[in-house]
Design an enzyme around this catalytic site. Sequence first.
Site, mmCIF file in Angstrom:
data_model
loop_
_atom_site.group_PDB
_atom_site.id
_atom_site.type_symbol
_atom_site.label_atom_id
_atom_site.label_comp_id
_atom_site.label_asym_id
_atom_site.label_seq_id
_atom_site.Cartn_x
_atom_site.Cartn_y
_atom_site.Cartn_z
ATOM 1 C CG ASP A 145 103.049 69.163 52.982
ATOM 2 O OD1 ASP A 145 103.272 69.835 53.837
ATOM 3 O OD2 ASP A 145 102.159 69.049 52.262
ATOM 4 C CG ASP A 190 94.607 68.262 49.720
ATOM 5 O OD1 ASP A 190 95.772 68.019 48.810
ATOM 6 O OD2 ASP A 190 94.767 68.035 50.935
#
Length: 904
Positions: free
Chosen positions: A479, A67
């Site tokens: 993340d 992504d």
Amino acid sequence: MRRKLAGALAALLTAGTMTVVMPVTGTANAAVTEPYTWKNVRIDGGGFVPGIVFNRTERNLIYARTDIGGAYRWNEAGRRWVPLLDWVGQHNWGWNGVLSIATDAVDPNRVYAAVGMYTNSWDPNNGAIIRSADRGATWQVTPLPFKVGGNMPGRGQGERLAIDPNDNRVLYFGAEDGNGLWRSTDRGVTWAEVTSFPNAGNYAQDPADPNGYLNHNQGVTWVTFDEGTGTRGNRTQVIYVGVADKDNPVYRSTDGGTSWERLPGAPTGYLAHKGVLDTVNDQLYLATSDTGGPYDGGHGQVWKYGTATGTWTDISPVPVTSADQYFGYSGLTVDRQDPDTLIVGSQISWWPDAIFWRSTDAGATWSRIWDYAGYPNRVNKYTMDISSVPWLDFGENPTAPAQTPKLGWMNESIEIDPFDSDRMLYGTGATVYGTTQLTNWDTGTPFTITPFVEGLEETAVLDLVSPPTGAPLVSALGDIGGFHHANLDAVPAAMHLSPTLGSNTGLDFAELNPSVMVRVGNVNRTDYPNVNRIGISTDGGRTWYQGQEPAGVTNGGKVAISADAGSVVWAPDGTAVHHSTTRGSSWSPSAGIPAGAKVEADRVDPGTFYGWSAGRFYVSTDGGATFTASSATVPATGRVNLKAVAGAEGHVWITGDERLFRSTDAGATFTRVATVTSAVNVGFGKAAPGASYQAVYLVGTVDGVTGVFRSDNAGGAWVRINDDAHQYGNMGDALTGDPRVFGRVYLGTNGRGILYADRAPTTTPTATVTPTSSPTASASPTTGPTAGPTGSPTTGPTGSPAPAGCSAVYTVTGQWTGGFQGEVTVTNTGGTATTGWSVNWTFANGQTISQAWGGTATQSGAAVSVRNATWNGALAPGASATAGFLGSWTGTNAVPAALTCARA
């Protein structure tokens, strides 16, 4: 030039058909270039892989899309992924978001991708369809008249890009945000909207989202051809298309795309994430969910449609009416060697784990990959082997029925190899997993799942430091937190823990006491109420302990630590800038500096800190207690970053849209670096041979070219050290040189991980002679782990080579009452490689401690102990390994009097 090109494109794109073709390789160069070798610092994975696509006619030709990190091609011989979009640069960085990818079954050399990252204002550019005739080695680009959202909600649905398997001149692309269905009839060179297609989609996750993200219409989501309705060289006649519309999820054309109809009887109430066609048994399979994902989804169904009979059958492994159905479905795949065999996954099942189901009778019955054997006990049909990427356990020790490592999450792409029923690959939110023993599932024999992710690096890098001792690099990542990179070419064993922060947003070390580090980051305090957003390390980032945080902190922000480790300044989100003299045990507000400022420590003077906010520069000379605004002119806009220079008191540099500035008087005045026209970030590393000032590294624009540059004379002249093939999209928010290796730079990217680059060798390297005596100890910091050292470091003894073929030398880098720290280097002076050593520490009190290779040297109750000196791996003849250590004692001060080693 770019503005003129953009204006020309705007005029051309007002027509429905586009003919603009843009090569991806440029010819502009900076005044001087120097060849460099670029490599990833190995992490392996780290982000969401929403799509994996196998070529249907060539074995082992596999592509993966990410992504935010570009696209990759699988290299079977090397068992690794090869990046394909590193040519994407700052001006078109959104093209590293890949919404869809298609590989040509007629001509396997051809591959296509729909690229663009956001459909809102976050991405300033429109999307594009890119095409390659050499498997992604080179590309040509057709810009689109609208944006493409490779990192928008619904990105795991698809594939939206498809090639007619009978006539590969014809491609379809399902667009988002009301832009409908598009078609090319010349192998992707030009595209036009299919105006007869009746539904552009209407589903948005949150139509009222004021941020312009969740209100995105997820549009036309997949295209599937019924290849049996065409002949080679002629268009396929029957085409199925999925649409993000819960009332009208599937459309069909029976005349080669001329006209379209809603597929009669199609199930409603859910979004069809996947549409997979089995042309052997004439079945169209749908996996549906109540949301577009990839993070959410509470219910869904699996259906099959008889394309010859028009019959719909609900084949959901868990019916939507069941109390056990708390997930949607996605990741649907058919075994092309045995089309009655299917796998489908839970589109999202965060807890206790993802669930996969397998059917060998076309969905009549299903076998679950794990099940309960009396809650909360689980019986798995698989085993997980993450030894190649050990950090995938996330440092967790969960309570049953949760397990670590997880089977997965966000499993939008699950694919069985069309040539090998035993091989399956699937993407997760952090990696690519796979197995080569899949049919064991049917016999009740456990099959092993392992990471298939080497070469695919997809982290967003938020900060980097390269200290003068210890590990060459420590990272702060989005993340997955970040890592202590003891070996740049090996996957770290664990991410930063204690505290475990989802995204580490700031990182710093004490220049004169580099074993002391501080990091800050983000964590959801609702879910983790006892986790504070700051960590402290006293062993160079290898291990951490949690600090306290001021009231009102909402996220990590930025942090700086003084040169002697005596003061910490933290600019968190949600509250004022604070400072601490207790390494985060207590905090006091800092005066004179706005909340949310960027902060930096002088690398020489322990009392001096710098700050920037809204175009003003701030200076503190009392350890961060008070700041004073400077009258100097500094950048006010752009990606503003400030960095101080090691070994140069008062030297601080700052970047921004208004170019690059430097100060040599602690921010009282700044001088614009005339050679730079814009700057993203600046960093410093070891000085060039014969130079007294550190090498300066820049991500910015010099001589009209944007790239990565190095200056060996404090910005007077620059050499470009990357090239058009290595631009890495939106790079540079993290950047540093290496203080130990001249020419080495570490570059952070937003999606392509961490890169490190060295000057390309121009001559045959010569062997390095290992010194036979310990180097002189470095200057002692003025504070230690608690109260600060009181004595100067002691120089380590000469390490005489042991007769068995090794030598050991050490340097004490810090000393305080009751303890010391340093580094040990062990060298294999024998003629063969070895993995076994013992290191013997002898102290003035007569005590001797023996440390085995890979272990810690401790002795309970002894007068002296040595710990944290560990090595791993084999040493070739002549090779050396270095490890940091901490020592402590009771009684009078003591450091080792002698150090020897022997081969085990």
